[in-house]
Design a protein around this motif. Structure first.
Motif, PDB file in Angstrom:
ATOM      1  N   LEU A  52       0.825  -1.208   0.000  1.00 57.36           N
ATOM      2  CA  LEU A  52       0.000   0.000   0.000  1.00 57.36           C
ATOM      3  C   LEU A  52       0.862   1.262   0.000  1.00 57.36           C
ATOM      4  O   LEU A  52       0.577   2.213  -0.731  1.00 57.36           O
ATOM      5  CB  LEU A  52      -0.930  -0.013   1.225  1.00 57.36           C
ATOM      6  N   ILE A  55       2.337   1.718  -3.517  1.00 51.30           N
ATOM      7  CA  ILE A  55       1.356   2.169  -4.516  1.00 51.30           C
ATOM      8  C   ILE A  55       0.933   3.611  -4.234  1.00 51.30           C
ATOM      9  O   ILE A  55       0.884   4.448  -5.146  1.00 51.30           O
ATOM     10  CB  ILE A  55       0.138   1.227  -4.512  1.00 51.30           C
ATOM     11  N   ILE A  56       0.626   3.908  -2.970  1.00 50.23           N
ATOM     12  CA  ILE A  56       0.178   5.265  -2.637  1.00 50.23           C
ATOM     13  C   ILE A  56       1.298   6.272  -2.892  1.00 50.23           C
ATOM     14  O   ILE A  56       1.069   7.376  -3.394  1.00 50.23           O
ATOM     15  CB  ILE A  56      -0.300   5.322  -1.171  1.00 50.23           C
ATOM     16  N   ALA A  59       1.417   6.877  -6.535  1.00 48.40           N
ATOM     17  CA  ALA A  59       0.206   7.497  -7.093  1.00 48.40           C
ATOM     18  C   ALA A  59       0.010   8.925  -6.624  1.00 48.40           C
ATOM     19  O   ALA A  59      -0.802   9.648  -7.214  1.00 48.40           O
ATOM     20  CB  ALA A  59      -1.015   6.655  -6.702  1.00 48.40           C
ATOM     21  N   ILE A 509      -5.213   2.271  -7.332  1.00 49.58           N
ATOM     22  CA  ILE A 509      -5.921   2.726  -6.135  1.00 49.58           C
ATOM     23  C   ILE A 509      -7.424   2.822  -6.391  1.00 49.58           C
ATOM     24  O   ILE A 509      -8.244   2.443  -5.538  1.00 49.58           O
ATOM     25  CB  ILE A 509      -5.351   4.095  -5.688  1.00 49.58           C
ATOM     26  N   LEU A 512      -8.707  -0.651  -6.242  1.00 48.92           N
ATOM     27  CA  LEU A 512      -8.743  -1.135  -4.855  1.00 48.92           C
ATOM     28  C   LEU A 512      -9.916  -0.531  -4.098  1.00 48.92           C
ATOM     29  O   LEU A 512     -10.540  -1.201  -3.263  1.00 48.92           O
ATOM     30  CB  LEU A 512      -7.421  -0.804  -4.160  1.00 48.92           C
ATOM     31  N   ILE A 513     -10.226   0.731  -4.365  1.00 47.54           N
ATOM     32  CA  ILE A 513     -11.370   1.364  -3.704  1.00 47.54           C
ATOM     33  C   ILE A 513     -12.656   0.632  -4.082  1.00 47.54           C
ATOM     34  O   ILE A 513     -13.520   0.371  -3.244  1.00 47.54           O
ATOM     35  CB  ILE A 513     -11.443   2.856  -4.078  1.00 47.54           C
TER      36      ILE A 513
END
Length: 533
Positions: A52, A55-56, A59, A509, A512-513
């Motif tokens: 996470l 990726i975050i 992004a 993301i 994933l949301i």
């Protein structure tokens, strides 16, 4: 009461020395098992957090973008040269709006005799289609033609990446005031620095970026004096030889603030030239470049330019595909499970069907893609790249999962419920649909939603039915060309430009949301309707 004699040896299987050793061994095994379990959970949590954070972190930059603000009079001769006053023609006239933006920048930065190479270099700060939103906005409000308006256009992806710290490593150095400045912009400018410590900082920055080994790229220093930018051409002690590249076309004063931007790579090894960087820094200093939230990521369709690309078409395509998948898999799966569990006789045929349903749940998803391409596209002649075909393929993929989950939920209902319903005169159908099925609903819904979440993340079967095609418009229905989020992520991840990396992470993301929301709905439904007995 008599107290036990301390000399009396202990008796029984739990007080002997061997028994105590066995007990100690069991306690040690239990402690090891707890440790292994905690270690496994710890590894899973660390892996999840690492994923996470990675990726975050990638992004973050994709959710913002740098835009250039410019004031321009919307001349009818440029945006509507034929005088048609047709909004559709004006909305498509990208060239006319491009000329307005190019003229605005040329007026500020280019001399009158600027050649084509210099013009291409300046116009490379933005892409040709960046003015498309302005054209559409003007077409929607024709009364703005002939008036002066302020517009924002997205900068090219390389410029945006540079402003976010990419393209090349850099250092900013304050050179302080100047002792002397001589020469001319045409023949070269010579400056002399006041402070020896400043010279040392400049030398240190250049030596820090000096390549080693086979890397032949050399660092570059851009010097900013007031509103004028120079390239460092040579140095002799405190004297620097500079070459004019951008900004005010006059010799700056000695009192002007002087800074140096040391870049790790020369312009031959960068995607941005020294002059483009200087123009960008001038526009930023003027306050005409601002960082804003990247709304185009959610409102635009796919594009060949990262700064203009968005996931809107993939989001709508995923929703339409999931709708078709749900309409096929959930009702068929539930009714098949009800029949097999409640009404079908136990014989070899039903055993054969059950075994094959369990086997289908383990079949690789790409096999369903081959099946969909062969049956729906080649045999039935359905169009490629449409949510209808994608939904049918994913529906077949999810169907075994829904059946298995639904049967497990039906089995969990106590037989006494069925017996009680039949005992008061209900028919078999009434006992199933009025009593058993409502009690099994939480498990059925949970299994169905988890199956849908799996379908949402599938990529391989959709690649085989052509949903990897470039789609520039948001689909209006299940028969329009479309793509889905997993395929869009795959497509963006293969892009050669570095700007696609944060875009890919941002799309992950979004996906994933979607998955978290679907699993959250499953949890809420289970807790809302769950009954214990």
């Amino acid at each position: 009461m008599n107290s036990p004699d301390p000399q009396t040896p202990p008796k029984g299987s739990f007080v002997t020395e061997k028994a105590l050793k066995r007990l100690k061994k069991r306690h040690a095994a239990e402690a090891r098992f707890k440790f292994y379990g905690q270690a496994a959970i710890g590894i899973a949590v660390v892996a999840l957090c690492t994923l996470l954070v990675s990726i975050i972190g990638q992004a973050t930059s994709a959710f913002s973008r740098n835009v250039l603000s410019f004031d321009v009079t919307i001349a009818a001769s440029e945006v509507d040269p034929e005088g048609t006053k047709d909004p559709e023609e004006i909305a498509r006239n990208v060239s006319g709006f491009n000329l307005l933006l190019q003229d605005s920048l040329s007026e500020q930065f280019l001399p009158e005799d600027a050649g084509r190479p210099l013009q291409r270099e300046l116009y490379g700060l933005f892409t040709r289609l960046a003015v498309l939103p302005i054209a559409r906005k003007t077409a929607d409000n024709m009364s703005t033609i002939g008036t002066r308006q302020t517009f924002d256009v997205a900068l090219a992806d390389d410029v945006d990446l540079f402003l976010k710290g990419g393209v090349t490593d850099r250092k900013n150095i304050n050179l302080g005031g100047l002792q002397a400045i001589t020469g001319s912009l045409e023949d070269g400018v010579q400056i002399r620095l006041k402070d020896d410590a400043t010279i040392k900082r400049l030398d240190d920055a250049l030596s820090d970026f000096t390549p080693e080994g086979t890397d032949t790229s050399k660092p570059t220093a851009l010097v900013n004096i007031g509103d004028t930018w120079f390239r460092l051409a040579g140095r002799d002690g405190a004297a620097l030889d500079l070459t004019y590249i951008a900004g005010t076309r006059s010799l700056p004063s000695e009192a002007a603030k002087t800074t140096a931007l040391v870049l790790a790579q020369s312009q031959e090894n960068r995607t941005l030239s020294d002059r483009q960087i200087a123009w960008t820094m001038i526009l930023k200093k003027e306050g005409r470049i601002q960082s804003v939230f990247n709304t185009s990521l959610f409102t635009h369709s796919d594009s060949t330019y990262p700064e203009l690309a968005g996931a809107a078409a993939a989001i709508v395509g995923s929703l339409l595909t999931m709708l078709i998948t749900a309409l096929l898999a959930i009702p068929v799966g539930i009714f098949a499970a009800v029949y097999l569990e409640e009404f079908a006789k136990k014989n070899r045929l039903t055993d054969f069907i059950e075994v094959n349903i369990n086997n289908l749940a383990a079949v690789p998803s790409i096999v369903f893609g081959l099946l969909g391409a062969a049956v729906f596209i080649n045999f039935l002649g359905m169009p490629r790249s449409v949510p209808l075909v994608g939904g049918l393929v994913l529906g077949l993929l999810v169907l075994p999962t829904v059946i298995i989950a639904s049967r497990a939920a039906l089995k969990s209902v106590p037989p006494s419920i069925r017996t009680a319903a039949l005992g008061v005169g209900a028919s078999k159908t009434q006992s199933v649909f009025h009593h058993v099925l409502p009690l099994a609903a939480p498990g059925i819904l949970t299994g169905s939603i988890i199956g849908m979440a799996r379908a949402l993340g599938e990529t391989a079967p959709l690649l085989l039915i052509g949903m990897v095609a470039f789609v520039a418009e948001v689909p209006d229905g299940p028969m329009d060309e479309s793509t889905v989020l997993p395929v869009l992520i795959y497509k963006w991840s293969t892009g050669a430009e570095r700007a696609w990396e944060p875009m890919t992470a941002a799309a992950i993301i979004i996906l994933l949301i979607f998955l978290v929301m679907m699993n959250l709905i499953a949890i809420i439904l289970r807790r809302r309707f769950e009954r214990r007995w």
